[in-house]
Motif scaffolding. Structure first.
Motif, PDB file in Angstrom:
ATOM      1  N   UNK A 188      13.171 -10.157   7.943  1.00 60.95           N
ATOM      2  CA  UNK A 188      12.996  -9.684   6.572  1.00 60.95           C
ATOM      3  C   UNK A 188      12.761  -8.181   6.586  1.00 60.95           C
ATOM      4  N   UNK A 189      13.365  -7.509   5.627  1.00 55.18           N
ATOM      5  CA  UNK A 189      13.156  -6.064   5.502  1.00 55.18           C
ATOM      6  C   UNK A 189      12.100  -5.745   4.448  1.00 55.18           C
ATOM      7  N   UNK A 190      11.619  -6.763   3.730  1.00 57.54           N
ATOM      8  CA  UNK A 190      10.494  -6.615   2.810  1.00 57.54           C
ATOM      9  C   UNK A 190       9.518  -7.734   3.082  1.00 57.54           C
ATOM     10  N   UNK A 191       8.300  -7.359   3.446  1.00 51.77           N
ATOM     11  CA  UNK A 191       7.242  -8.342   3.719  1.00 51.77           C
ATOM     12  C   UNK A 191       6.069  -8.041   2.808  1.00 51.77           C
ATOM     13  N   UNK A 209      19.866  -4.373   4.672  1.00 47.74           N
ATOM     14  CA  UNK A 209      18.429  -4.591   4.469  1.00 47.74           C
ATOM     15  C   UNK A 209      17.897  -3.705   3.349  1.00 47.74           C
ATOM     16  N   UNK A 210      16.729  -4.063   2.847  1.00 50.55           N
ATOM     17  CA  UNK A 210      16.100  -3.284   1.788  1.00 50.55           C
ATOM     18  C   UNK A 210      15.658  -1.944   2.353  1.00 50.55           C
ATOM     19  N   UNK A 211      16.246  -0.871   1.824  1.00 47.49           N
ATOM     20  CA  UNK A 211      15.883   0.485   2.257  1.00 47.49           C
ATOM     21  C   UNK A 211      14.960   1.160   1.254  1.00 47.49           C
ATOM     22  N   UNK A 212      15.121   0.799  -0.021  1.00 43.41           N
ATOM     23  CA  UNK A 212      14.313   1.459  -1.051  1.00 43.41           C
ATOM     24  C   UNK A 212      14.194   0.531  -2.261  1.00 43.41           C
ATOM     25  N   UNK A 213      13.001   0.484  -2.829  1.00 42.55           N
ATOM     26  CA  UNK A 213      12.757  -0.228  -4.080  1.00 42.55           C
ATOM     27  C   UNK A 213      12.108   0.752  -5.039  1.00 42.55           C
ATOM     28  N   UNK A 252      19.280 -13.828  -7.082  1.00 44.08           N
ATOM     29  CA  UNK A 252      18.005 -14.026  -6.386  1.00 44.08           C
ATOM     30  C   UNK A 252      18.162 -14.494  -4.951  1.00 44.08           C
ATOM     31  N   UNK A 253      19.131 -15.383  -4.693  1.00 40.85           N
ATOM     32  CA  UNK A 253      19.309 -15.871  -3.325  1.00 40.85           C
ATOM     33  C   UNK A 253      19.659 -14.730  -2.375  1.00 40.85           C
ATOM     34  N   UNK A 254      20.365 -13.708  -2.875  1.00 38.35           N
ATOM     35  CA  UNK A 254      20.679 -12.542  -2.043  1.00 38.35           C
ATOM     36  C   UNK A 254      19.414 -11.741  -1.747  1.00 38.35           C
ATOM     37  N   UNK A 255      18.568 -11.568  -2.746  1.00 37.87           N
ATOM     38  CA  UNK A 255      17.319 -10.820  -2.535  1.00 37.87           C
ATOM     39  C   UNK A 255      16.408 -11.534  -1.558  1.00 37.87           C
ATOM     40  N   UNK A 256      16.308 -12.850  -1.718  1.00 36.86           N
ATOM     41  CA  UNK A 256      15.351 -13.594  -0.909  1.00 36.86           C
ATOM     42  C   UNK A 256      15.770 -13.690   0.555  1.00 36.86           C
ATOM     43  N   UNK A 257      17.066 -13.458   0.839  1.00 34.89           N
ATOM     44  CA  UNK A 257      17.485 -13.430   2.247  1.00 34.89           C
ATOM     45  C   UNK A 257      16.807 -12.304   3.007  1.00 34.89           C
ATOM     46  N   UNK A 258      16.371 -11.276   2.284  1.00 35.77           N
ATOM     47  CA  UNK A 258      15.774 -10.101   2.924  1.00 35.77           C
ATOM     48  C   UNK A 258      14.270 -10.016   2.692  1.00 35.77           C
ATOM     49  N   UNK A 259      13.679 -11.039   2.125  1.00 37.41           N
ATOM     50  CA  UNK A 259      12.255 -11.007   1.774  1.00 37.41           C
ATOM     51  C   UNK A 259      11.482 -12.074   2.534  1.00 37.41           C
ATOM     52  N   UNK A 260      10.228 -11.780   2.762  1.00 32.74           N
ATOM     53  CA  UNK A 260       9.297 -12.773   3.283  1.00 32.74           C
ATOM     54  C   UNK A 260       7.930 -12.445   2.713  1.00 32.74           C
ATOM     55  N   UNK A 268       5.246   0.871 -15.179  1.00 34.29           N
ATOM     56  CA  UNK A 268       5.042   1.277 -13.790  1.00 34.29           C
ATOM     57  C   UNK A 268       6.259   2.028 -13.281  1.00 34.29           C
ATOM     58  N   UNK A 269       6.013   3.174 -12.625  1.00 37.01           N
ATOM     59  CA  UNK A 269       7.082   3.946 -11.999  1.00 37.01           C
ATOM     60  C   UNK A 269       6.610   4.402 -10.621  1.00 37.01           C
ATOM     61  N   UNK A 270       7.293   3.950  -9.587  1.00 36.88           N
ATOM     62  CA  UNK A 270       6.981   4.368  -8.205  1.00 36.88           C
ATOM     63  C   UNK A 270       8.153   3.968  -7.320  1.00 36.88           C
ATOM     64  N   UNK A 271       8.130   4.437  -6.069  1.00 33.18           N
ATOM     65  CA  UNK A 271       9.203   4.160  -5.117  1.00 33.18           C
ATOM     66  C   UNK A 271       8.603   3.718  -3.793  1.00 33.18           C
ATOM     67  N   UNK A 272       9.170   2.674  -3.201  1.00 30.75           N
ATOM     68  CA  UNK A 272       8.772   2.169  -1.886  1.00 30.75           C
ATOM     69  C   UNK A 272       9.974   2.279  -0.961  1.00 30.75           C
ATOM     70  N   UNK A 273       9.713   2.652   0.319  1.00 30.11           N
ATOM     71  CA  UNK A 273      10.813   2.854   1.255  1.00 30.11           C
ATOM     72  C   UNK A 273      10.595   2.051   2.526  1.00 30.11           C
ATOM     73  N   UNK A 274      11.694   1.763   3.210  1.00 30.25           N
ATOM     74  CA  UNK A 274      11.660   0.987   4.454  1.00 30.25           C
ATOM     75  C   UNK A 274      10.771   1.681   5.474  1.00 30.25           C
ATOM     76  N   UNK A 275      10.018   0.869   6.230  1.00 32.64           N
ATOM     77  CA  UNK A 275       9.130   1.391   7.255  1.00 32.64           C
ATOM     78  C   UNK A 275       7.759   1.755   6.742  1.00 32.64           C
ATOM     79  N   UNK A 276       7.567   1.837   5.419  1.00 34.75           N
ATOM     80  CA  UNK A 276       6.258   2.175   4.858  1.00 34.75           C
ATOM     81  C   UNK A 276       5.322   0.975   4.906  1.00 34.75           C
ATOM     82  N   UNK A 277       4.038   1.284   5.043  1.00 30.25           N
ATOM     83  CA  UNK A 277       2.957   0.309   4.874  1.00 30.25           C
ATOM     84  C   UNK A 277       2.198   0.718   3.629  1.00 30.25           C
TER      85      UNK A 277
END
Length: 573
Positions: A502-505, A343-347, A417-425, A367-376
């Motif tokens: 999905x690990x990224x919503x 699952x997506x842990x960090x972007x 892309x198909x791999x990324x979209x498996x974890x996205x919604x 743009x420079x920033x980091x997003x992590x799993x579990x964050x809102x």
């Protein structure tokens, strides 16, 4: 851009498409054409035998029987070959058109989303779609160019001057065919009326598959293959119904043409008696036979067919150009691809910029920033700040024109892309209203394990009592289904997003039409159902920002502020 193809290049491609669609039908059609043309030599040979018998004084008796049978057999073969050509042309036309439409839909679905920003793309797509019917028309012109009109004109012009039986035979032989064609036309009109709902549904599914407005959800939820399967099944059903109609009436047309064969033999017999009685010369008999057997000048037919064929092939060239245009595919990636199994842990965005095709200024800048799993994470900013563009980059719908995006430490460009979209919604502000059943809205193409939980979390559960067939209720007015309110359609969109793990919503202002209190309630339900996922919320309202762990503020395509809701309030952001 590719150079415009020449006629010979289009013609070669045209034949390849026919062979690809139905190779056996192409071979049979060629054999039918050879048979129809070959019997003309047999007809002339039979005519020669007949003239020889007459010249030798055998006006009656067995000497005439064989050439008459020979001529009759040749005419029967000619008519049979004509009927076979009609059936085979129809079958080949339908299959080739189906194949090419499927190629166009597949081509559109394979292109990256930014390609749809090009006006030229839409121009080429429109021309390609309009060119598809010309493939069948070119086939018709290649096979037989206005044969019935030329036959009619030639027969009326010359038959009366030879012998009175010739125009009589023409009218008697043509009448059954005319009646049959009129009946077939009436039946065809009724068939078109019956198939209209099916064709409307076919057009709707085709619109969903080709309209860029649906593209993000088709990709993210992988709806494209299933809807394309629906389009194929419905297209095949409608095609088979049409072919059954053609088969039935071509059989009747074949039977009606036997009346023309009989009338022709009768008129020829009358002309022979006229020769014996001295009323018709032998030259007149030959001329009458020529008029009888030839429906018009072969040179005129050929010139007309080639001229029309050339015009239709030029139209088909638009289709060729669209399918061969070199646009970037959404599956085009470096050779070393990697799978996104975890699952997506960090972007992480590193100096990411994006400029729309043809735009003078970038929509996003460095743009420079980091997003992590579990964050809102809340994403805020005025209209035009670049929020929707940032969302598209997060989901892999666009690619940066500068900088890079890392997912779990890997360059996103190396991940299909198909791999990324498996974890996205995602739930978009302009969410789509698929006028299908509720089950098809929620379960395409993946069936969730606990549909009851999805209905409860999305708020759709309280509306189920108003749906007469439950999950199988047809939604929308196009098919006399149940029309939903905006809030109910919104609940369907939320359920569609929650129905897949999905690990990224991404919540791209999906509740902008709701009042602030209801909006917060919807966000709270969604957040409660996705505790372990990375959730990115786009909104203008501060109530939503209070639900976020972190807030990113965009302005003019730049990240101008970042922090918690309380920190930004203290700084006056």
């Amino acid at each position: 851009m590719n150079p415009n193809p020449g006629v010979w290049q289009i013609q070669r491609w045209y034949w390849r498409q026919l062979l690809r669609a139905a190779p056996g039908t192409v071979v049979l059609l060629l054999l039918a054409q050879v048979a129809g043309a070959g019997v003309r030599g047999i007809e002339l040979w039979g005519l020669q035998r007949l003239l020889d018998a007459l010249w030798q004084g055998g006006a009656t008796g067995p000497a005439l029987l064989f050439p008459l049978l020979l001529i009759g057999s040749a005419l029967a073969v000619s008519h049979g070959a004509g009927v076979a050509q009609g059936l085979l042309r129809a079958r080949l036309s339908y299959r080739a058109s189906f194949s090419l439409r499927d190629q166009v839909l597949t081509r559109v679905g394979s292109l990256r989303l930014e390609i749809h920003e090009h006006p030229e793309f839409h121009d080429r797509l429109e021309r390609a779609q309009r060119a598809i019917p010309h493939l069948a028309q070119a086939l018709d012109q290649l096979s037989s160019a206005v044969e019935q009109v030329i036959t009619f004109a030639a027969y009326l012009a010359y038959s009366g001057s030879v012998h009175w039986s010739l125009p009589v035979a023409f009218l008697i032989g043509a009448l059954p065919s005319v009646v049959q064609r009129l009946v077939a036309g009436a039946h065809y009109t009724e068939l078109v009326r019956e198939q209209t709902p099916g064709h409307r549904r076919l057009a709707y599914i085709g619109k969903v598959l080709s309209d860029p407005g649906y593209r993000h959800e088709l990709w993210l939820f992988r709806l494209g293959p299933e809807l394309r399967d629906q389009w194929q099944r419905l297209s095949v059903r409608l095609r088979r119904e049409r072919l059954r109609h053609i088969n039935r009436h071509q059989a009747l047309f074949f039977a009606a043409n036997f009346g023309a064969v009989a009338a022709t033999l009768w008129s020829l017999w009358q002309a022979i008696h006229g020769v014996s009685a001295g009323l018709v010369s032998l030259g007149g008999l030959v001329a009458g036979a020529e008029v009888l057997y030839r429906s018009g000048s072969q040179s005129q037919r050929l010139v007309m067919a080639l001229g029309n064929l050339h015009r239709h092939l030029l139209e088909v060239g638009f289709l060729y150009a669209f399918l061969h245009q070199e646009w970037p595919s959404r599956e085009t990636r470096p050779a070393a691809e990697v799978e996104l199994r975890a699952p997506v842990r960090e972007i992480r965005f590193e100096g990411v910029s994006f400029t729309y095709p043809g735009a003078a200024r970038p929509a996003l800048r460095e743009l420079t920033f980091t997003l992590r799993a579990g964050e809102r994470v809340a994403l805020v900013g005025p209209n035009g700040a670049g929020k929707s563009t940032l969302v598209a980059l997060l989901l892999g719908l666009y690619e940066p024109t500068q900088g890079r995006i890392l997912i779990n430490g890997r360059d996103a460009r190396a991940i299909p892309p198909s791999e990324r979209w498996r974890h996205c919604s995602a739930i978009f502000q302009d969410f789509e209203r698929y006028e299908l059943t509720l089950a098809e809205n929620l379960l395409l193409p993946e069936r969730p394990v606990a549909i009851e939980a999805v209905l409860r979390q999305s708020g759709l559960e309280r509306h189920m009592a108003n749906l007469p067939d439950g999950l199988n209720t047809q939604l929308g007015r196009l098919w006399n289904g149940r029309e939903l309110s905006l809030g109910q359609w919104q609940a369907v969109a939320i359920a569609r997003a929650l129905a897949r793990p999905a690990s990224l919503l991404v919540l791209d202002e999906p509740t902008s039409a709701l009042d602030p209190r209801t909006e917060v309630e919807v966000y709270e339900r969604v957040l409660a159902a996705t505790r372990e996922a990375l959730v990115v919320m786009v909104s203008h309202r501060m109530g939503v920002c209070r639900l976020a762990d972190r807030v990113l503020v965009l302005e003019g395509g730049r990240l101008v502020e970042e922090g918690t809701h309380e920190q930004l309030l203290r700084h006056g952001a």
